[in-house]
Design a protein around this motif. Structure first.
Motif, PDB file in Angstrom:
ATOM      1  N   ILE A  72       0.860  -1.204   0.000  1.00 37.83           N
ATOM      2  CA  ILE A  72       0.000   0.000   0.000  1.00 37.83           C
ATOM      3  C   ILE A  72       0.891   1.247   0.000  1.00 37.83           C
ATOM      4  O   ILE A  72       0.681   2.183  -0.764  1.00 37.83           O
ATOM      5  N   ASP A  73       1.958   1.214   0.815  1.00 41.33           N
ATOM      6  CA  ASP A  73       2.800   2.406   0.959  1.00 41.33           C
ATOM      7  C   ASP A  73       3.759   2.626  -0.195  1.00 41.33           C
ATOM      8  O   ASP A  73       4.430   3.648  -0.256  1.00 41.33           O
ATOM      9  N   SER A  74       3.823   1.672  -1.152  1.00 45.92           N
ATOM     10  CA  SER A  74       4.722   1.939  -2.286  1.00 45.92           C
ATOM     11  C   SER A  74       4.056   2.917  -3.251  1.00 45.92           C
ATOM     12  O   SER A  74       4.600   3.260  -4.283  1.00 45.92           O
ATOM     13  N   GLY A  75       2.881   3.411  -2.852  1.00 40.22           N
ATOM     14  CA  GLY A  75       2.175   4.373  -3.713  1.00 40.22           C
ATOM     15  C   GLY A  75       2.443   5.814  -3.350  1.00 40.22           C
ATOM     16  O   GLY A  75       1.626   6.696  -3.606  1.00 40.22           O
ATOM     17  N   LYS A  76       3.632   6.058  -2.754  1.00 39.00           N
ATOM     18  CA  LYS A  76       3.875   7.407  -2.226  1.00 39.00           C
ATOM     19  C   LYS A  76       4.641   8.306  -3.192  1.00 39.00           C
ATOM     20  O   LYS A  76       5.039   9.406  -2.849  1.00 39.00           O
ATOM     21  N   SER A  77       4.833   7.845  -4.422  1.00 41.12           N
ATOM     22  CA  SER A  77       5.583   8.696  -5.355  1.00 41.12           C
ATOM     23  C   SER A  77       4.827  10.005  -5.597  1.00 41.12           C
ATOM     24  O   SER A  77       3.598  10.057  -5.512  1.00 41.12           O
ATOM     25  N   GLU A  78       5.591  11.048  -5.899  1.00 40.13           N
ATOM     26  CA  GLU A  78       4.960  12.340  -6.213  1.00 40.13           C
ATOM     27  C   GLU A  78       4.731  12.510  -7.721  1.00 40.13           C
ATOM     28  O   GLU A  78       4.205  13.521  -8.162  1.00 40.13           O
ATOM     29  N   GLY A  79       5.166  11.507  -8.520  1.00 40.28           N
ATOM     30  CA  GLY A  79       4.964  11.625  -9.975  1.00 40.28           C
ATOM     31  C   GLY A  79       5.881  12.683 -10.562  1.00 40.28           C
ATOM     32  O   GLY A  79       7.033  12.778 -10.179  1.00 40.28           O
ATOM     33  N   GLY A  80       5.338  13.453 -11.511  1.00 38.74           N
ATOM     34  CA  GLY A  80       6.151  14.522 -12.090  1.00 38.74           C
ATOM     35  C   GLY A  80       6.462  14.299 -13.560  1.00 38.74           C
ATOM     36  O   GLY A  80       5.981  13.356 -14.186  1.00 38.74           O
ATOM     37  N   SER A  81       7.323  15.159 -14.091  1.00 41.37           N
ATOM     38  CA  SER A  81       7.516  15.202 -15.551  1.00 41.37           C
ATOM     39  C   SER A  81       8.677  14.317 -16.026  1.00 41.37           C
ATOM     40  O   SER A  81       8.879  14.138 -17.216  1.00 41.37           O
ATOM     41  N   GLN A  82       9.430  13.758 -15.089  1.00 39.91           N
ATOM     42  CA  GLN A  82      10.556  12.891 -15.497  1.00 39.91           C
ATOM     43  C   GLN A  82      10.194  11.428 -15.271  1.00 39.91           C
ATOM     44  O   GLN A  82       9.505  11.103 -14.311  1.00 39.91           O
ATOM     45  N   GLY A  83      10.660  10.589 -16.159  1.00 43.74           N
ATOM     46  CA  GLY A  83      10.518   9.141 -15.941  1.00 43.74           C
ATOM     47  C   GLY A  83       9.090   8.636 -16.041  1.00 43.74           C
ATOM     48  O   GLY A  83       8.195   9.329 -16.527  1.00 43.74           O
ATOM     49  N   ARG A  84       8.913   7.398 -15.531  1.00 45.40           N
ATOM     50  CA  ARG A  84       7.606   6.750 -15.631  1.00 45.40           C
ATOM     51  C   ARG A  84       6.981   6.586 -14.251  1.00 45.40           C
ATOM     52  O   ARG A  84       7.674   6.222 -13.293  1.00 45.40           O
TER      53      ARG A  84
END
Ligand SMILES: Nc1ncnc2c1ncn2[C@@H]1O[C@H](COP(=O)(O)O)[C@@H](OP(=O)(O)O)[C@H]1O
Ligand SMILES: [Mg+2]
Ligand SMILES: [Mg+2]
Ligand SMILES: [Mg+2]
Length: 350
Positions: A117-129
Motif C-alpha cells: 500500500i505504501d509503495s504508492g507514495k511517489s509524487e509523480g512529475g515530468s521525469q521518468g515513468r
C-alpha cells in the motif's frame, strides 16, 4: 509496440482488483467503512486498501526494479491502534485473490500488504515513468452499492500513455436514456486505451473486445451530459446553466466515479461537466485513466479555459475552474456555453 507489456500488466492488475472489490461490495459490512481523518473525510474501505495492495504487488512482480506509483491511499490509519483487525481482513482478501489467480504462488504477510500500500507514495512529475492509481474511484458509490471504478494509468515523461478503467457495476450495453440496457444484460466492463492506438472495451472476464468511439451527436438538443452524483463534488447549478445555454434537453446523468469517462467513451452520453467548489484541488488519479480512455475514443478533455489537463506537475492537477469533456463537434459550442455561464455567475447578483 511501445507499451504492450505495461498495458497487459495494467489490465491484469486492474481486473484482479476489480474482482476483489466486487466480492467486498457484495458482502460489505459497515465495519469495513472508515472515514479518513482530515478535511475531506472521503470514506475508505477494506476494498480501497486491498485494491491498492493488489495492484501495487502485481505491477512490482511484472516490473521488478525501478517502480514508481502515485496512489490515493496510504497505510497511516491502518498502523494506528485498532487497525489490526482491518489489516487482517485486507491480507485475507488479497491472498484469496492471488490464490484464485494462481500466477504468483505467494501468500503475503500483513507487513507485505502495508508495504505494498505504501509503495504508492511517489509524487509523480515530468521525469521518468509513474503508475497512477485510484484503487477505488467513487468510494461513495461503492459503499452504496452503485458505480465505482479501479482506475490505473501510466505517465511517461509527464504524459498519460495508457489507461485502464475497470467498472464492475457498469452494464455492458448503453446506460443512456435513449437505449436503456436490457434487464438481462451482463454487468461489468473494463476500458483500456494506449496513446495513439484507440480505446477498447471488454467484459471483466476479458472474453471479447470491441473498439469504442465517443458519441457523434452534433446537435446539443440531442445530447445528454454526465456529472458527479455528489453535489459536494461538482456544482450542479452551474452545469444546468451551461446545459440550458447549450440547448441540452435531457436531464443530467448523475453517477459516481470515472465510470462517467468510460460511458462517454462508448457514446452513452456526449458531455461530462465537473466544477468542484472553490478551493478544491483535483488529484491526478481521479482523471488520468478516464481522460485517455475518452481522448483515444475521439473525445476532447480540457479545463474551463480550454487547456489540456497537465499531469506532469505532481499529485495535483492545476486547472482553470473545472473539467469539460465532449466530442470534437460539440466542444466549441460547449466551450462558449461554459464561458458565458461563468461570466453570468461571476456578475454581482442584482
Ligand atoms: N469537494 C470535492 N470536489 C471534487 N471532487 C472531490 C471532492 N471531494 C472528493 N472528491 C473526489 O471525487 C472523487 C469521486 O468523483 P465523482 O464525484 O465523479 O464520483 C473522489 O474519489 P474517491 O472516491 O476515489 O475518493 C474524490 O477524490
Ligand atoms: Mg478517496
Ligand atoms: Mg477518486
Ligand atoms: Mg479512491
Amino acid at each position: 509496440m511501445a507499451y504492450d507489456k505495461e498495458l497487459a500488466a495494467a489490465i491484469k492488475a486492474a481486473s484482479l482488483a476489480a474482482r476483489l472489490c466486487r466480492k467486498v461490495q457484495k458482502a460489505l459490512l459497515q465495519s469495513d467503512v472508515r472515514s479518513k481523518h482530515g478535511r475531506n473525510k472521503s470514506p475508505v474501505t477494506v476494498a480501497d486498501y486491498g485494491s491498492q495492495a493488489l495492484v501495487s504487488f502485481v505491477l512490482q512482480q511484472e516490473f521488478p526494479g525501478e517502480f514508481s506509483l502515485v496512489a490515493e491511499e496510504d497505510s497511516n490509519d491502518l498502523r494506528k491502534d485498532g487497525g489490526g483487525e482491518i489489516v487482517e481482513r485486507i491480507t485475507k482478501l488479497v491472498n484469496e485473490s492471488l490464490t484464485s489467480d494462481g500466477s504468483y504462488g505467494v501468500s503475503l504477510s500483513s507487513e507485505d500488504i502495508l508495504k505494498a500500500i505504501d509503495s504508492g507514495k511517489s509524487e509523480g512529475g515530468s521525469q521518468g515513468r509513474h503508475w497512477v492509481l485510484d484503487p477505488i474511484d467513487g468510494t461513495k458509490g461503492f459503499v452504496k452499492g452503485d458505480q465505482y471504478a479501479v482506475a490505473l494509468a501510466l505517465l511517461d515523461r509527464g504524459n498519460v500513455v495508457l489507461g485502464v478503467l475497470a467498472c464492475p457495476n457498469l452494464p455492458l450495453t448503453s446506460i443512456s436514456f435513449a437505449h436503456p440496457h436490457s434487464p438481462n444484460n451482463e454487468v461489468g466492463c473494463l476500458f483500456f486505451a494506449e496513446v495513439g492506438r484507440g480505446t477498447y472495451m471488454q467484459p471483466l472476464d476479458g472474453s471479447s473486445t470491441v473498439k469504442v468511439q465517443v458519441s457523434a451527436v452534433e446537435n446539443p438538443e440531442e445530447a445528454s451530459f454526465f456529472e458527479s452524483y455528489e453535489a459536494a463534488h461538482s456544482m450542479h447549478d452551474l452545469s444546468s446553466l451551461i446545459a440550458q445555454k447549450l440547448g441540452v434537453k435531457a436531464a443530467p446523468i448523475r453517477m459516481d466515479s470515472q465510470v462517467k469517462y468510460g460511458a462517454l467513451s462508448r457514446g452513452d452520453g456526449a458531455i461530462y461537466l465537473r466544477f468542484p467548489r472553490n478551493g478544491y484541488r483535483e488529484k491526478i488519479w481521479d482523471h488520468a485513466a478516464g481522460s485517455i480512455v475518452v481522448t483515444e475514443a475521439g473525445g476532447v478533455v480540457t479545463d474551463a479555459a480550454g487547456k489540456q489537463l497537465d499531469f506532469s506537475k505532481g499529485k495535483y492537477l492545476d486547472l482553470d475552474t473545472g473539467i469539460i469533456v465532449s466530442n470534437q463537434k460539440l466542444m466549441p459550442l460547449l466551450f462558449d456555453a461554459v464561458r458565458a455561464s461563468l461570466a453570468q455567475k461571476s456578475k454581482p447578483q442584482p
